[in-house]
Write an enzyme that holds these catalytic residues in place. Structure first.
Site, PDB file in Angstrom:
ATOM      1  N   GLN A 221      -4.659  -6.724  -7.019  1.00 55.55           N
ATOM      2  CA  GLN A 221      -5.185  -7.267  -5.481  1.00 55.55           C
ATOM      3  C   GLN A 221      -6.159  -6.579  -5.034  1.00 55.55           C
ATOM      4  OE1 GLN A 221      -4.488  -5.193  -2.577  1.00 55.55           O
ATOM      5  NE2 GLN A 221      -5.296  -6.749  -1.285  1.00 55.55           N
TER       6      GLN A 221
ATOM      7  N   ASP B 230       5.745 -15.254  -1.330  1.00 58.17           N
ATOM      8  CA  ASP B 230       6.609 -13.993  -0.970  1.00 58.17           C
ATOM      9  C   ASP B 230       6.749 -14.033   0.543  1.00 58.17           C
ATOM     10  OD1 ASP B 230       4.205 -13.244   0.696  1.00 58.17           O
ATOM     11  OD2 ASP B 230       3.896 -11.488  -0.586  1.00 58.17           O
TER      12      ASP B 230
ATOM     13  N   TYR C 273      -9.108  -6.240  -1.747  1.00 55.68           N
ATOM     14  CA  TYR C 273      -9.424  -6.837  -0.579  1.00 55.68           C
ATOM     15  C   TYR C 273     -11.051  -6.800  -0.638  1.00 55.68           C
ATOM     16  CZ  TYR C 273      -5.166  -6.040   1.910  1.00 55.68           C
ATOM     17  OH  TYR C 273      -3.747  -5.891   2.465  1.00 55.68           O
TER      18      TYR C 273
ATOM     19  N   GLY D 199      10.483 -12.464   2.997  1.00 53.67           N
ATOM     20  CA  GLY D 199      11.874 -12.966   3.122  1.00 53.67           C
ATOM     21  C   GLY D 199      12.821 -12.960   2.066  1.00 53.67           C
TER      22      GLY D 199
ATOM     23  N   GLY E 158       8.163  -7.418  -1.566  1.00 45.54           N
ATOM     24  CA  GLY E 158       7.450  -6.645  -1.252  1.00 45.54           C
ATOM     25  C   GLY E 158       8.355  -5.474  -0.421  1.00 45.54           C
TER      26      GLY E 158
ATOM     27  N   ALA F 259       0.773  -1.310   0.308  1.00 47.55           N
ATOM     28  CA  ALA F 259       0.251  -0.163  -0.047  1.00 47.55           C
ATOM     29  C   ALA F 259       0.888   1.063   0.038  1.00 47.55           C
ATOM     30  CB  ALA F 259      -0.943  -0.152   1.137  1.00 47.55           C
TER      31      ALA F 259
ATOM     32  N   THR G  53      -6.473 -11.106  -1.241  1.00 44.57           N
ATOM     33  CA  THR G  53      -5.707 -11.328   0.019  1.00 44.57           C
ATOM     34  C   THR G  53      -6.733 -11.709   1.002  1.00 44.57           C
ATOM     35  OG1 THR G  53      -4.210  -9.513  -0.580  1.00 44.57           O
ATOM     36  CG2 THR G  53      -4.386 -10.129   1.619  1.00 44.57           C
TER      37      THR G  53
ATOM     38  N   HIS H 152       1.955 -12.388   4.615  1.00 45.03           N
ATOM     39  CA  HIS H 152       1.872 -10.626   4.775  1.00 45.03           C
ATOM     40  C   HIS H 152       3.262 -10.190   5.461  1.00 45.03           C
ATOM     41  CE1 HIS H 152      -1.953  -8.268   3.755  1.00 45.03           C
ATOM     42  NE2 HIS H 152      -0.912  -7.247   4.255  1.00 45.03           N
TER      43      HIS H 152
END
Length: 353
Positions: free
Chosen positions: A128, A279, A130, A281, A302, A79, A156, A248
């Site tokens: 994406q 996704d 929500y 790490g 991310g 975001a 998500t 997340h």
């Protein structure tokens, strides 16, 4: 001094941003156990390279949902990119277009979908979403995405409520209020004379609601946030086209599995019937290689994208992508993999440390 790895970009980005902005980007849920484990879990995996192979040509290209990308390294939905750089998602989109990889644009972008697409009209993009209680809102957003040439919807599923993000609380950052305001503005742009109820992601959204979503779109549906074989099996039962194994970034429920650990369970459950991505790490080319060896079709980035954005805007995002792609290319060469298709579980072993 040049920035030569993602860790360099992280250190430099922190110097460019206010504490509140940095804490929002880096913030983790509760004690940050999962945030740390996402990175540490990769380091428990070791590589088993093969030598005396012709490595004069190495190809990082692959496909996701049938579309070719230059490398299995794409951009996760995050975001408010304007926190990191004034042009925000427009800069990110231009960098992704130049790199020829997929950019998943967040529902809570700083700019409208129309503005972002106009900035990079030839880009490969997913949207994406929500899911909200207001299905008129959901349908409107899906229709906008379809009209603008998005190639898939990423739903998500791990956010029925916001995670407990202590940094944001200490900084008195009311993220939920900002998100609600963003929703209201978007709807007023579409229906300026209509009063529209606004809500945070629908806490009651469940498997049965997927059929309603599928009835209003022909786009592939990707579920982001799956961590277990049980949910992976349900995803296949409900005819979704892909899964993003994700926690997340450690920002929702703390003390869940690291994404790379959950990846094995999910890949085993789907048995190659749908594409699996991950996704969380990923910081080096060896991390990418390990994820692919464990069955990920590609990885999504991310925070590192926001680090690049904070450092140099569009150029910084492109540099982050270029560095990681170059690292992957080198790791493939040193491991004996001429193509992404040759990366297999035989390449890895798990450390006993």
């Amino acid at each position: 001094m040049p920035l030569v790895c993602l860790a360099d970009f992280k250190a430099h980005a922190q110097k460019q941003l206010s504490k509140t902005s940095w804490d929002f980007i880096e913030g983790e849920a509760d004690d940050g156990i999962t945030y740390s484990e996402n990175i540490a879990a990769f380091k428990r995996i070791r590589l088993r390279p093969r030598y005396l192979r012709d490595m004069s040509k190495v190809d990082t290209r692959t496909t996701i949902q049938g579309q070719e990308i230059s490398a299995p390294i794409c951009i996760s939905p995050t975001a408010f990119h304007s926190i990191a750089w004034p042009d925000g998602e427009k800069s990110t989109a231009r960098a992704a277009q130049e790199a020829n990889i997929c950019y998943v644009i967040s529902s809570y972008a700083s700019y409208s979908l129309e503005d972002i697409v106009a900035a990079a009209p030839e880009g490969f993009r997913w949207f994406q979403l929500y899911m909200k209680s207001d299905w008129d809102f959901n349908k409107q957003m899906v229709q906008r995405a379809e009209a603008l040439g998005f190639k898939a919807l990423v739903i998500t599923i791990d956010t029925p409520v916001l995670g407990n993000r202590r940094r944001d609380k200490r900084n008195q950052l009311n993220l939920e209020a900002n998100i609600l305001l963003k929703d209201l503005r978007a709807l007023k742009e579409e229906k300026p004379t209509q009063s529209v109820p606004v809500s945070f992601p629908k806490a009651s959204f469940c498997w049965n609601d997927l059929s309603l979503l599928q009835s209003i779109t022909r786009l592939p549906i990707i579920l982001k946030g799956i961590l277990t074989k049980e949910d992976a099996e349900l995803a296949m039962k409900h005819n979704v086209q892909g899964i993003v194994v994700s926690n997340h970034g450690g920002r929702q429920l703390d003390e869940v599995s690291a994404s790379i650990d959950a990846l094995r369970e999910v890949v085993a459950a789907v048995k190659g019937k749908i594409e699996v991505y991950m996704d969380g790490g990923v910081r080096t080319g060896t991390d990418v290689l390990k994820a692919l060896a464990l069955g990920a079709r590609c990885i999504f980035l991310g925070r590192p994208i926001l680090w690049g954005l904070a450092c140099k805007g569009e150029d910084g995002v492109k540099e982050v992508l270029d560095i990681l792609t170059a690292e992957l290319h080198r790791c493939m060469t040193l491991s004996g993999c001429q193509s992404v298709a040759e990366i297999s579980p035989d390449l890895i072993q798990f450390s006993r440390l």
